[in-house]
Design a protein around this motif. Structure first.
Motif: not given
Length: 194
Positions: A24-40
């Motif tokens: 969950n930490w990584f999902l939040d971090f990645a979503t903020k850091e990389r808006p050019d990608l989508s994460f699930e």
């Protein structure tokens, strides 16, 4: 080209797993850091995969198991994968190995990376995961997040059970580097597959 979709796969199914916290930490971090990608977030618990018992890999023939077919359909939808894994006896979890074995075609020509946790940051598990990924025709990336030693015990229930924010300063650089690798390779392989 559409936005590359990246699965963050929780690789443990144990009732007492720690994986949810770093995932969950990584999902939040990645979503903020990389808006050019989508994460699930993709949780192996949701698929109830039996132990691999097919006549052959789906590289050679369709899987008979409806659970395996559902898993294959789910992972086929992504352009890259980040596995969140513990280290069990110098390797990855049995549930993650089984999930990897339940597909073949769907993994191919897509990047993979890892977030690992445990005493040595799951370094040996991630190394093993990379070797398996090569056989499945994934593209393992160089950078990974290793939550080990004092950082692991600072956030684990085995230690202080603190918030991930307490160690973010130690692992954010690795997380950014992992995301940079995944972004580059996801875009390159998506374009090549297209």
């Amino acid at each position: 080209m559409s936005t590359p979709k990246i699965a963050i796969i929780i690789g443990s199914t144990r009732a007492t797993r720690f994986a949810d916290k770093p995932a969950n930490w990584f999902l939040d971090f990645a979503t903020k850091e990389r808006p050019d990608l989508s994460f699930e977030l993709v949780d192996l618990r949701d698929f109830n995969l039996p132990l691999f018992n097919e006549a052959a890999s789906n590289a050679w023939m369709p899987s008979a198991s409806p659970e395996a077919q559902a898993w294959q359909k789910k992972i086929a939808d992504f352009d890259g994968y980040i596995f969140v894994t513990a280290e069990y006896n110098h390797s990855l979890t049995g549930s993650l190995k089984n999930a990897l074995d339940q597909a073949y075609v769907e993994w191919g020509k897509k990047p993979m990376g890892a977030v690992g946790y445990g005493g040595v940051g799951a370094a040996r598990a991630i190394e093993h995961l990379r070797a398996i990924a090569v056989e499945l025709q994934m593209v393992p990336v160089r950078n990974a997040v290793h939550i080990g030693g004092g950082d692991f015990f600072a956030v684990s229930p085995l230690g202080q059970n603190g918030e991930m924010a307490s160690i973010e300063g130690h692992i954010a650089g690795s997380a950014k580097a992992l995301l940079e690798d995944i972004a580059w390779w996801a875009k390159a392989t998506k374009a090549a597959r297209g």
